[in-house]
Design a protein around this motif. Sequence first.
Motif, PDB file in Angstrom:
ATOM      1  N   ARG A 243       0.688  -1.206  -0.001  1.00 30.61           N
ATOM      2  CA  ARG A 243      -0.162  -0.001   0.018  1.00 30.61           C
ATOM      3  C   ARG A 243       0.869   1.466  -0.080  1.00 30.61           C
ATOM      4  O   ARG A 243       2.031   1.211   0.339  1.00 30.61           O
ATOM      5  N   THR A 244       0.213   2.416  -0.531  1.00 31.28           N
ATOM      6  CA  THR A 244       0.813   3.721  -0.558  1.00 31.28           C
ATOM      7  C   THR A 244       0.264   4.376   0.477  1.00 31.28           C
ATOM      8  O   THR A 244      -1.078   4.251   0.614  1.00 31.28           O
ATOM      9  N   ARG A 245       1.081   5.424   0.938  1.00 33.14           N
ATOM     10  CA  ARG A 245       0.390   6.524   1.798  1.00 33.14           C
ATOM     11  C   ARG A 245       1.060   7.831   1.657  1.00 33.14           C
ATOM     12  O   ARG A 245       2.275   7.864   1.594  1.00 33.14           O
ATOM     13  N   SER A 246       0.162   8.860   2.079  1.00 28.50           N
ATOM     14  CA  SER A 246       0.918  10.201   1.909  1.00 28.50           C
ATOM     15  C   SER A 246       1.409  10.431   3.247  1.00 28.50           C
ATOM     16  O   SER A 246       1.123   9.795   4.287  1.00 28.50           O
ATOM     17  N   ALA A 247       2.393  11.555   3.125  1.00 25.63           N
ATOM     18  CA  ALA A 247       2.986  11.832   4.583  1.00 25.63           C
ATOM     19  C   ALA A 247       1.963  12.462   5.503  1.00 25.63           C
ATOM     20  O   ALA A 247       0.780  12.789   5.137  1.00 25.63           O
ATOM     21  N   THR A 248       1.977  11.948   6.703  1.00 26.39           N
ATOM     22  CA  THR A 248       1.074  12.306   8.036  1.00 26.39           C
ATOM     23  C   THR A 248       1.632  13.362   8.799  1.00 26.39           C
ATOM     24  O   THR A 248       2.822  13.649   8.816  1.00 26.39           O
ATOM     25  N   MET A 249       0.938  13.796   9.734  1.00 25.95           N
ATOM     26  CA  MET A 249       1.501  14.505  10.776  1.00 25.95           C
ATOM     27  C   MET A 249       2.290  14.004  11.521  1.00 25.95           C
ATOM     28  O   MET A 249       3.353  14.443  12.192  1.00 25.95           O
ATOM     29  N   GLU A 250       2.209  12.665  11.649  1.00 23.58           N
ATOM     30  CA  GLU A 250       3.241  11.671  12.391  1.00 23.58           C
ATOM     31  C   GLU A 250       4.616  11.644  11.813  1.00 23.58           C
ATOM     32  O   GLU A 250       5.588  11.967  12.435  1.00 23.58           O
ATOM     33  N   ASP A 251       4.422  11.780  10.497  1.00 25.14           N
ATOM     34  CA  ASP A 251       5.827  11.900   9.721  1.00 25.14           C
ATOM     35  C   ASP A 251       6.459  13.335   9.783  1.00 25.14           C
ATOM     36  O   ASP A 251       7.599  13.433  10.201  1.00 25.14           O
ATOM     37  N   VAL A 252       5.362  14.192   9.982  1.00 22.29           N
ATOM     38  CA  VAL A 252       5.974  15.788  10.159  1.00 22.29           C
ATOM     39  C   VAL A 252       6.426  15.926  11.890  1.00 22.29           C
ATOM     40  O   VAL A 252       7.423  16.382  11.573  1.00 22.29           O
ATOM     41  N   PHE A 253       5.779  15.316  12.706  1.00 23.57           N
ATOM     42  CA  PHE A 253       6.578  15.189  14.113  1.00 23.57           C
ATOM     43  C   PHE A 253       7.665  14.545  14.195  1.00 23.57           C
ATOM     44  O   PHE A 253       8.732  15.268  14.568  1.00 23.57           O
ATOM     45  N   MET A 254       7.823  13.612  13.490  1.00 24.65           N
ATOM     46  CA  MET A 254       9.265  12.746  13.214  1.00 24.65           C
ATOM     47  C   MET A 254      10.250  13.605  12.763  1.00 24.65           C
ATOM     48  O   MET A 254      11.199  13.731  13.096  1.00 24.65           O
TER      49      MET A 254
END
Lengths: 251, 307
Positions: B287-298
Motif C-alpha cells: 500500500r501507499t500512503r501520503s505523509a502524515t502529521m506523524e511523519d511531520v512530527f518525526m
Amino acid sequence: MRTLNNLKLMTLHEFRAIMRNKIAFFFNLAIPVVLVVIFGSMWGNGESGSDVLDFMMAGQLVYMLLSAGLMTVAIALASQRQNGSLRHLFTTPLSMGVWFGAQMLANIAMATLQIVVIFVVGHLLFGVHAPLNIPATAVVLFISSLACLSMGLAIGALVKSAEAAFPISMILFFSIAMFGNVMMPIDGAPPFILAVQKWMPSYFMTEALGKVMMRGEGLLNAAGEVSMLLGLMVVCGSVAIWRIRKQMTVA
Amino acid sequence: MAEAKIIARNLTKRYGTYTAVEGLNLTVHAGEIFGLLGPNGAGKTTSIEMMEGIRRPDAGTCTICGFDSITQSAGVRERIGLTLQAASMPETARVSELLELYASLYPNPARPGDLLQQFNLVEKARSTAKSLSGGQRQRLSLALALVGRPEVLFLDEPTTGLDPQARHSLWDVIRGLKAEGRAVIMSTHYMEEAEKLCDRVAIMDHGKILAEGTPRELVREFGPEAAIEIDVTGFPVNMAEIAQLSAVTGVQTEDHLLVLRTANTAASLMAFAGYAQANHIPLGELRTRSATMEDVFMALTGRRLRD
C-alpha cells in the motif's frame, strides 16, 4: 442581583456537599447525638438527675462546631484544591467574596442544624433545658462556628495535599478539644497545661457559652471571649483567603 | 480574516533553571480551531494556563478578546470557557446542580436545560459527577465550559482517555463550536485529532513551537515524502539495492513491513515491481500512503510522538 443569586447557589452547593459527605455527617451529627444519649442515660438531667447534661451541652456544641470546621472544611478544601475543582471554579467570574460568603453561610446553616438536633434530642429524651439567654447563646455559637470555619479553611489552604489534611486536622481537632475543656474538665491538670488551655479557641467558646447559656449572663459579660474568637476568625480567614487567592488566581 | 481572539506574544515560563515554555507566539481567530500538538511535558498545558491567566508568565503577554490575561483577568474570565485536563469537578454534586451553579456565575448564561440536551446528558441530570463515565464527564466538562456563552474556549486534552466512539462524538461537538464562531484552542497528543479537527496546528516540544500551520501546510513543508509499505515477511531483501531504486529517498523496516520513502510514488512503485519480479518477491500486501502529521512530527523532533 446576580451576586445574590451566585451567593445563594454557591451556599446551596457547599451545604449539599457537607450533607452528602457521609464521614462528615457521622462526625458532625451522629457522634454528638450518640454522646448525648450515652451521657443522658448515665447521669440523666434536671429533676431526676443533677443537670449534668445541661452542663455538658456547651462542650458537646463546641465539639460539633470544631468537628464541622476543623475536620470537614479543612479536608474538603484540601481535596478540592488537589483535584482541581476549586481552580476550575475560580476560572469563572466567581469572586472570592462570594465564595467565602458561601462558605460562611453554609457553615452557619450546618451549625444551626447541629444545634437544633442536639437540643431537640437532649430535650425530648432527657429534659435538657433551653439556654438561659437564647439570643446571646445564638450569637456566641455563630461566632464560634465562623471561627472554626476560618481555622478549617486556613488548614485546608495551607496543607500540601488532601492526604496531609486528614492527620493534621485530626491532631488539631483533638488537641483543641482536649485542652480546651470540651471533652472533659482539666481543672486539676499541671499549671503549664492550664496556661495552654487559656489560649485554646475551644476554651473561649466553652467559657462564653458557660456565661450566656448556663448562667444567663449578657453578651457583654462574654465580650472578652467573643473578641478573641472574632480575632481568630479574622486572622485565620485572612490567611485562608490570601493563600487561596495566590493559588487559584495566578500562580 | 476573522477577528483575532487570542494573541500571545513571547510567553515564557521558567521553573528555576528549567524552561517550561520559551517565547510562545500565536494568534487564534474567531471560528477557528487551533491545536497545540506535542508529547507529555512539551509545555502545552503551561502555555494554555498562561493564556487563560491562571499561570503568570515570566515574560510575554497574552490578550483574550482585547483583555490582558493577567491584569484584566475579570474581563477574561467572563469571556472564556475551559476544560481542565482531568475534567475536575465536585464529585458529590449532581449534573443539573453544577450547570445551574456555573450558569449563575455569568452575566448572560446558556440555559442549563438546553446544555443537558445538547450534550446528551438529560438522563444523567440527577446523577452525581462521580457516577458518570469518562465520556459523560468530558461532555459535562464541555457543557460547563460553554454555560457562560464564551467567545474563546480552552480545551486541555479534551479527548484523553475516551474510547473512539466518545472521541468522535466530542469532535462533532467541537466542530459545532467552530461553526458558531467561537475561537477554540486545544491541546492534544493525538496526531489524528490534530489532523482531522484543527484548522491550524502548532507542534510543540521542549517548551517551543517548532512549526505552525494548517495540517496540510505542515505535511507539505515538513513531510513531503510519500511512503510505500510492502509486507516482505519470509523474503530476504537487500536494503542497499532498494535504496538505489528510482525516486526512493529512504528505506526502513517497521514491524514486518518494508517502508520506502519516495519523492515520486509512481516511479518508485514501478521500480520496486521490477525488483520484486527479478528477486521472486510476491507483492501480496502493498500500500501507499501520503505523509502524515506523524511523519511531520518525526521530521521535526527526530522521534515518534508515542515514544
